[in-house]
Design a protein around this motif. Structure first.
Motif, PDB file in Angstrom:
ATOM      1  N   LEU A  25      30.467   7.700 -23.173  1.00  0.00           N
ATOM      2  CA  LEU A  25      30.126   8.825 -24.039  1.00  0.00           C
ATOM      3  C   LEU A  25      28.665   9.210 -23.814  1.00  0.00           C
ATOM      4  O   LEU A  25      27.821   8.345 -23.572  1.00  0.00           O
ATOM      5  CB  LEU A  25      30.321   8.446 -25.511  1.00  0.00           C
ATOM      6  CG  LEU A  25      31.761   8.203 -25.948  1.00  0.00           C
ATOM      7  CD1 LEU A  25      31.801   7.651 -27.364  1.00  0.00           C
ATOM      8  CD2 LEU A  25      32.553   9.493 -25.856  1.00  0.00           C
ATOM      9  N   PRO A  26      28.354  10.489 -23.918  1.00  0.00           N
ATOM     10  CA  PRO A  26      26.963  10.892 -23.722  1.00  0.00           C
ATOM     11  C   PRO A  26      26.103  10.449 -24.905  1.00  0.00           C
ATOM     12  O   PRO A  26      26.560  10.413 -26.043  1.00  0.00           O
ATOM     13  CB  PRO A  26      27.033  12.414 -23.659  1.00  0.00           C
ATOM     14  CG  PRO A  26      28.267  12.764 -24.419  1.00  0.00           C
ATOM     15  CD  PRO A  26      29.222  11.623 -24.197  1.00  0.00           C
ATOM     16  N   ARG A  27      24.872  10.087 -24.635  1.00  0.00           N
ATOM     17  CA  ARG A  27      23.918   9.727 -25.685  1.00  0.00           C
ATOM     18  C   ARG A  27      23.410  11.032 -26.301  1.00  0.00           C
ATOM     19  O   ARG A  27      23.061  11.970 -25.586  1.00  0.00           O
ATOM     20  CB  ARG A  27      22.766   8.933 -25.081  1.00  0.00           C
ATOM     21  CG  ARG A  27      21.775   8.447 -26.096  1.00  0.00           C
ATOM     22  CD  ARG A  27      20.784   7.493 -25.436  1.00  0.00           C
ATOM     23  NE  ARG A  27      19.643   7.261 -26.266  1.00  0.00           N
ATOM     24  CZ  ARG A  27      19.601   6.371 -27.254  1.00  0.00           C
ATOM     25  NH1 ARG A  27      20.654   5.638 -27.506  1.00  0.00           N
ATOM     26  NH2 ARG A  27      18.505   6.217 -27.962  1.00  0.00           N
ATOM     27  N   LEU A  28      23.371  11.080 -27.637  1.00  0.00           N
ATOM     28  CA  LEU A  28      22.887  12.279 -28.314  1.00  0.00           C
ATOM     29  C   LEU A  28      21.396  12.444 -28.067  1.00  0.00           C
ATOM     30  O   LEU A  28      20.640  11.466 -28.013  1.00  0.00           O
ATOM     31  CB  LEU A  28      23.169  12.177 -29.817  1.00  0.00           C
ATOM     32  CG  LEU A  28      24.654  12.129 -30.177  1.00  0.00           C
ATOM     33  CD1 LEU A  28      24.836  11.841 -31.654  1.00  0.00           C
ATOM     34  CD2 LEU A  28      25.344  13.422 -29.795  1.00  0.00           C
ATOM     35  N   ASP A  29      20.963  13.682 -27.929  1.00  0.00           N
ATOM     36  CA  ASP A  29      19.555  13.935 -27.611  1.00  0.00           C
ATOM     37  C   ASP A  29      18.668  13.810 -28.847  1.00  0.00           C
ATOM     38  O   ASP A  29      19.136  13.591 -29.956  1.00  0.00           O
ATOM     39  CB  ASP A  29      19.389  15.303 -26.950  1.00  0.00           C
ATOM     40  CG  ASP A  29      19.794  16.456 -27.862  1.00  0.00           C
ATOM     41  OD1 ASP A  29      19.905  16.260 -29.085  1.00  0.00           O
ATOM     42  OD2 ASP A  29      19.983  17.561 -27.336  1.00  0.00           O
ATOM     43  N   ASP A  30      17.374  13.969 -28.646  1.00  0.00           N
ATOM     44  CA  ASP A  30      16.403  13.802 -29.720  1.00  0.00           C
ATOM     45  C   ASP A  30      16.569  14.833 -30.828  1.00  0.00           C
ATOM     46  O   ASP A  30      16.174  14.586 -31.968  1.00  0.00           O
ATOM     47  CB  ASP A  30      14.979  13.852 -29.168  1.00  0.00           C
ATOM     48  CG  ASP A  30      14.651  12.616 -28.340  1.00  0.00           C
ATOM     49  OD1 ASP A  30      15.329  11.581 -28.532  1.00  0.00           O
ATOM     50  OD2 ASP A  30      13.728  12.684 -27.515  1.00  0.00           O
ATOM     51  N   GLN A  31      17.139  15.979 -30.527  1.00  0.00           N
ATOM     52  CA  GLN A  31      17.383  16.995 -31.561  1.00  0.00           C
ATOM     53  C   GLN A  31      18.278  16.425 -32.666  1.00  0.00           C
ATOM     54  O   GLN A  31      18.102  16.727 -33.831  1.00  0.00           O
ATOM     55  CB  GLN A  31      18.024  18.235 -30.916  1.00  0.00           C
ATOM     56  CG  GLN A  31      18.291  19.366 -31.881  1.00  0.00           C
ATOM     57  CD  GLN A  31      17.012  20.007 -32.409  1.00  0.00           C
ATOM     58  OE1 GLN A  31      15.946  19.877 -31.844  1.00  0.00           O
ATOM     59  NE2 GLN A  31      17.151  20.701 -33.519  1.00  0.00           N
TER      60      GLN A  31
END
Length: 101
Positions: free
Chosen positions: A9-15
């Motif tokens: 799964l992709p890691r969620l960004d800093d936003q």
């Protein structure tokens, strides 16, 4: 991060982790011995909640929400009242040594 790698799964960004503000009432509950989400995590997140309370449970770790000792305090909060007891203590666990022969 390890879960993201294992599940692809992709890691969620800093936003996603950006601070926000809320006036909604929130009762944070933290076990004093919680290694996953320590008190310092709640203190950081709570800064964005103007109507928050933080209940700290001594002698407790992660996963304490099912304990009936917390029910009266949670019900007080759910009724829209302020929780006046923001520090409670579960009994200490004692490790028993096997009897010596």
């Amino acid at each position: 991060p390890d879960i993201c790698e294992a599940t692809k799964l992709p890691r969620l960004d800093d936003q996603f982790r950006k601070s926000f503000k809320s006036e909604l009432p929130v009762l944070f509950i933290t076990g004093e011995m919680d290694g996953r989400t320590p008190i310092s995590n709640v203190e950081e997140v709570a800064q964005g909640f103007s109507n928050q309370q933080h209940l700290i449970v001594a002698n407790a770790a992660h996963g304490i929400m099912g304990y009936p000792e917390l029910n009266p305090l949670m019900l007080t909060f759910i009724r829209g009242e302020r929780v006046t007891q923001l520090r409670v203590s579960f009994p200490k666990w004692e490790l028993k040594r096997p009897a010596q022969k």
